[in-house]
Structures are given as structure tokens and as C-alpha cells.
Design an enzyme around this catalytic site. Structure first.
Site, PDB file in Angstrom:
ATOM      1  N   ARG A  51       1.684   9.345  22.620  1.00 40.47           N
ATOM      2  CA  ARG A  51       1.554   9.629  21.179  1.00 40.47           C
ATOM      3  C   ARG A  51       2.933   9.681  20.518  1.00 40.47           C
ATOM      4  NH1 ARG A  51       1.230  14.666  19.299  1.00 40.47           N
ATOM      5  NH2 ARG A  51      -0.277  15.417  20.813  1.00 40.47           N
ATOM      6  N   TYR A 103      -2.810  -1.632  -3.604  1.00 40.37           N
ATOM      7  CA  TYR A 103      -3.883  -1.835  -2.642  1.00 40.37           C
ATOM      8  C   TYR A 103      -4.969  -0.767  -2.892  1.00 40.37           C
ATOM      9  CZ  TYR A 103      -6.263  -1.845   1.842  1.00 40.37           C
ATOM     10  OH  TYR A 103      -7.217  -1.892   2.819  1.00 40.37           O
ATOM     11  N   ASP A 174       5.810  -0.320  -0.701  1.00 38.13           N
ATOM     12  CA  ASP A 174       4.910  -1.011   0.224  1.00 38.13           C
ATOM     13  C   ASP A 174       5.291  -2.493   0.173  1.00 38.13           C
ATOM     14  OD1 ASP A 174       2.806  -2.401   1.423  1.00 38.13           O
ATOM     15  OD2 ASP A 174       1.296  -0.948   0.792  1.00 38.13           O
ATOM     16  N   LYS A 199      -1.163  -7.366   8.459  1.00 38.89           N
ATOM     17  CA  LYS A 199      -1.061  -8.557   7.618  1.00 38.89           C
ATOM     18  C   LYS A 199      -0.019  -9.522   8.184  1.00 38.89           C
ATOM     19  CE  LYS A 199      -3.985  -6.024   5.381  1.00 38.89           C
ATOM     20  NZ  LYS A 199      -3.648  -5.139   4.272  1.00 38.89           N
TER      21      LYS A 199
HETATM   22  C1  LIG Z   1      -3.996  -3.836   3.876  1.00 34.28           C
HETATM   23  C2  LIG Z   1      -3.000  -3.091   3.097  1.00 34.28           C
HETATM   24  C3  LIG Z   1      -2.760  -1.736   3.333  1.00 34.28           C
HETATM   25  C4  LIG Z   1      -3.562  -0.942   4.347  1.00 34.28           C
HETATM   26  O1  LIG Z   1      -3.293  -1.359   5.645  1.00 34.28           O
HETATM   27  P1  LIG Z   1      -4.384  -1.297   6.842  1.00 34.28           P
HETATM   28  O2  LIG Z   1      -3.597  -1.870   7.977  1.00 34.28           O
HETATM   29  O3  LIG Z   1      -5.555  -2.100   6.431  1.00 34.28           O
HETATM   30  O4  LIG Z   1      -4.717   0.129   7.053  1.00 34.28           O
HETATM   31  C5  LIG Z   1      -1.787  -1.109   2.583  1.00 34.28           C
HETATM   32  N1  LIG Z   1      -1.078  -1.772   1.653  1.00 34.28           N
HETATM   33  C6  LIG Z   1      -1.282  -3.088   1.396  1.00 34.28           C
HETATM   34  C7  LIG Z   1      -0.474  -3.770   0.341  1.00 34.28           C
HETATM   35  C8  LIG Z   1      -2.241  -3.779   2.111  1.00 34.28           C
HETATM   36  O5  LIG Z   1      -2.449  -5.065   1.843  1.00 34.28           O
END
Ligand SMILES: *Cc1c(COP(=O)(O)O)cnc(C)c1O
Length: 389
Positions: A51, A103, A174, A199
Site C-alpha cells: 500500500r 470532467y 488536471d 487515458k
Molecule cells: C477520466 C478523467 C478523470 C477520472 O479518472 P479515472 O481514471 O476515470 O478515475 C479525471 N479527469 C479527467 C480530465 C478525466 O478525463
């Protein structure tokens, strides 16, 4: 000697390219173990309990850290796990200035959990509005995406950071949409960078992960503490999948962006497409800033078609392109933000941001662009056929 970007995707900044600690394995091994034995009481060991840390996870963290020019990166079990842990940095009464076009899952977290727990949010368009008039003595952070999801609005990160730092306010970006291959917010003054590793970093639509990258030692210590306490660590196998995915980040991003440009050209010439949201278009409001602060415009395109019926026809008629949520993988996907990614954003707010029933978001993959275009063409033709019946 600092390593160059495409090489960092394979090796990070590691001196030990040969993985001498693992029999010089070229592909870093998966340490599928929950704990590591102590050699002696009181002896500090590099690894202890998975962890907290695990060699395979450390490896992917080092690569992501190198790509973002960070001080430290931490790998979480999802992007949302990373954001949820990060928000524990704040306490009840703290005020957060948040971008209004984010998001959908992030907005849901802020509204359902963080607001319930006493954080106070103001949602603003950081691409157009100045943050000054929103700042209060309780303001602790600015949280933004650039380009935004899904409206592709571009915020000048350095400008926001310079202002925020005058008031001791942290800046959180982000960076999922451009990936570290095209943009490095820490270099522009951000304090923490978030990635949904699901992504572009993973890139193959086959696993879920998330990252927090810190720009300084102090921030990194806070993030490690939040990570350890909340416990949503990325598993060793998933760490390995993302490590493998990142090896091809540079070629995937270049190819997908090349495809995106071709698709944008096709879309802007299509009479039935009313508007294309892509910062790489010269008259896009974000063009100049995007050119200045990023190395590319990315592979995400949002466009508005002439009617909701056309949007639905396109989504239902694509054959080669997948109609699916998510983004950033090798396969081209189209999404309907209104009912998918942003379904839980209140209607008024959604429409104020321009997310209507005519908006389609596209994550461009690395297929042959001609095949993507051919599919779009036939999908648009289905609508013409309907019209002439
Ligand atoms: C998909 C996404 C998230 C969340 O990520 P997960 O891996 O699906 O939990 C956060 N910010 C953006 C811009 C995203 O495209």
C-alpha cells in the site's frame, strides 16, 4: 545529462537503465507481493508494505515524475482516487476556486462529497474570468483543467499561478487531456498535477489508474501522507501495464494529433457542423495561449452539429469508431457528454458551459485517418438519407 522527452517515456531519468536490481530485465518485473520481509529489527528497508510502496509502482511513478519535471509522483488506483485523496488536503471552511468546465466525475466529487464535508467551491471560467474577485481569506486552491473537458477552453496556467501565489493559494491542474508529452503545468507554476492514468498514459483502454505529481518537497510530503492514510494504491500489475503504455506515449500522441488535425479540417468544412472546439484552430480563443504553454494541441476534439437528431444519428451510426465513454487510447471514441460524462452536471450549468444535445466529443486514436474519416462520412450520410425519406 537531462534526458529528452521521448526517451523519458521509456526510462524516466533513471541512471540504471539496465535494471541491475532485477537481473538486468529490460521489461521491469511485476512485484506481485503485498509485503517485504525485514532483515533486522530497526533496519530501514526500501520496501515494506505494498500500500505504501512497491518496486513496480515506484518504477511507473519515477517515469511519470520525470515526464512532468516533478519532485515526486504517486500512482493511485484511479484518477478519481487521486483527486479524492488530494481533496483531503483541505479542511472544512476552505474555499476552492474551481473551473466550471471539468470532467463530470470531478464535479460530482466536489458537489456530493467535498461540499458535504464543508469545503466551499466557486465555479468559474478560468479561461476568461480573472480569479481576483473570487478570492477570499479562506481561498486555498485553484483547481482547473486546460484544455477543459469537453469544451476545450484554454487557461493561461502561468498567469493564474502568478496571481494565486501572491495570496499563498495552491494551483492544481488536471493535465489528463494533453498528457505530459504535450504540456507540463509544474513548469508553468502549478503546485500539483493530476492525471487520469487510464487515458493517454496507459493509452490502450485496458486499465484504470491515476497520478498526483508534486512540484516541491513540501507538497510531495503532504501527498505521500494523504496517499498512505487513504490507501488507494495502484496494484503492481496495473502499474506495469501503465509503465508499458507510457513507453509508446510519444509515438501515440504524435500520431493521434496528426489524425486529429485531419479530422478537424474535415469537420470545419462540413456544412452540418456548426462549430469545432479545438485549440489548434487559428481563430480559436485558446490558440495563442495553447501555442505558448503547450507543445501540442492534443488529440481531443469537440464539435457542435446542426441538430440533436444529427448528433444522435452520428453516434448511432459509427461503425469503425466506437461510441464509448473515456478517451486517450489507441482506438477512436465518440462520446455524448450530455448523457454520458456530464449527465450529473445540473442542466442549467451544463448549458451555460455550452454542453448541449448537439455536442459530440471525440478522442482521436492512432488508426489510419482515412478510415476514421470514411466512417464519419457514412455516419453523416445516414442523416441525409433520413432527411430525404
Ligand atoms: C477520466 C478523467 C478523470 C477520472 O479518472 P479515472 O481514471 O476515470 O478515475 C479525471 N479527469 C479527467 C480530465 C478525466 O478525463
Amino acid at each position: 545529462m537531462p534526458r529528452r522527452l521521448a526517451s523519458k517515456c521509456l526510462y524516466g531519468e533513471e541512471e540504471d537503465l539496465g535494471n541491475a536490481d532485477c537481473y538486468h530485465a529490460i521489461s521491469y518485473p511485476i512485484f506481485q507481493t503485498a509485503m517485504f520481509a525485514h532483515t533486522e529489527c530497526g533496519q530501514e528497508e526500501p520496501y515494506d508494505y505494498t500500500r505504501l510502496n512497491n518496486p513496480t509502482r515506484s518504477k511507473v511513478e519515477k517515469v511519470v515524475c520525470a515526464l512532468e519535471n516533478g519532485y515526486d509522483a504517486i500512482a493511485f488506483s484511479s484518477g478519481m482516487a487521486a483527486i479524492a485523496a488530494l481533496m483531503e488536503w483541505f479542511r472544512p471552511g476552505d474555499h476552492i476556486l474551481s473551473g466550471c468546465d471539468l470532467y463530470g466525475g470531478t464535479i460530482r466529487l466536489f458537489r456530493r462529497i467535498n461540499e458535504k464535508n464543508g469545503l466551499v467551491f466557486d465555479y468559474l471560467d478560468t479561461s476568461a474570468e480573472e480569479i481576483d474577485s473570487y478570492i477570499t481569506p479562506d481561498t486555498k486552491a485553484v483547481y482547473l483543467e486546460t484544455p477543459t473537458n469537453p469544451m476545450m477552453k484554454v487557461t493561461d496556467i502561468r498567469k493564474v499561478a502568478d496571481k494565486a501565489h501572491k495570496y499563498g493559494i495552491k494551483v492544481i491542474v488536471d493535465n489528463t487531456f494533453l498528457s505530459p508529452y504535450f504540456q507540463n503545468p509544474l513548469d508553468l507554476g502549478a503546485d500539483v498535477v493530476i492525471h487520469s492514468g487510464t487515458k493517454y498514459l496507459c493509452g490502450h483502454n485496458d486499465t484504470i489508474g491515476g497520478f498526483l505529481v508534486s512540484g516541491s518537497r513540501e507538497t510531495a510530503e503532504d501527498m505521500r501522507e494523504l496517499f498512505k492514510v487513504t490507501g488507494s494504491a495502484l496494484a503492481p500489475f496495473d502499474s506495469w501495464l501503465i509503465l508499458r503504455g507510457i513507453k509508446t506515449l510519444s509515438v501515440r500522441m504524435e500520431r493521434a494529433q496528426e489524425n486529429a488535425k485531419k479530422i478537424v479540417n474535415w469537420l470545419v468544412q462540413n456544412q452540418k457542423v456548426k462549430k469545432v472546439f479545438y485549440p489548434g484552430i487559428e481563430n480559436d480563443p485558446g490558440y495563442e495561449i495553447a501555442r505558448k504553454q503547450a507543445r501540442g494541441f492534443g488529440c481531443m476534439i469537440t464539435f457542435e452539429v446542426e441538430s440533436a437528431e444529427l448528433a444522435l444519428t452520428v453516434l448511432n451510426s459509427v461503425k469503425f469508431i466506437h461510441f464509448a465513454e473515456s478517451l486517450g487510447g489507441v482506438e477512436t471514441l465518440v462520446t455524448y457528454p450530455m448523457t454520458q460524462t456530464h449527465a450529473e452536471v445540473p442542466k442549467e450549468e451544463r448549458e451555460k458551459n455550452g454542453i448541449t444535445d448537439k455536442i459530440i466529443r471525440m478522442s482521436v486514436g492512432i488508426e489510419d485517418a482515412e478510415d476514421i474519416l470514411e466512417d464519419l462520412e457514412q455516419a453523416f450520410e445516414q442523416y441525409e438519407k433520413k432527411g430525404s425519406q
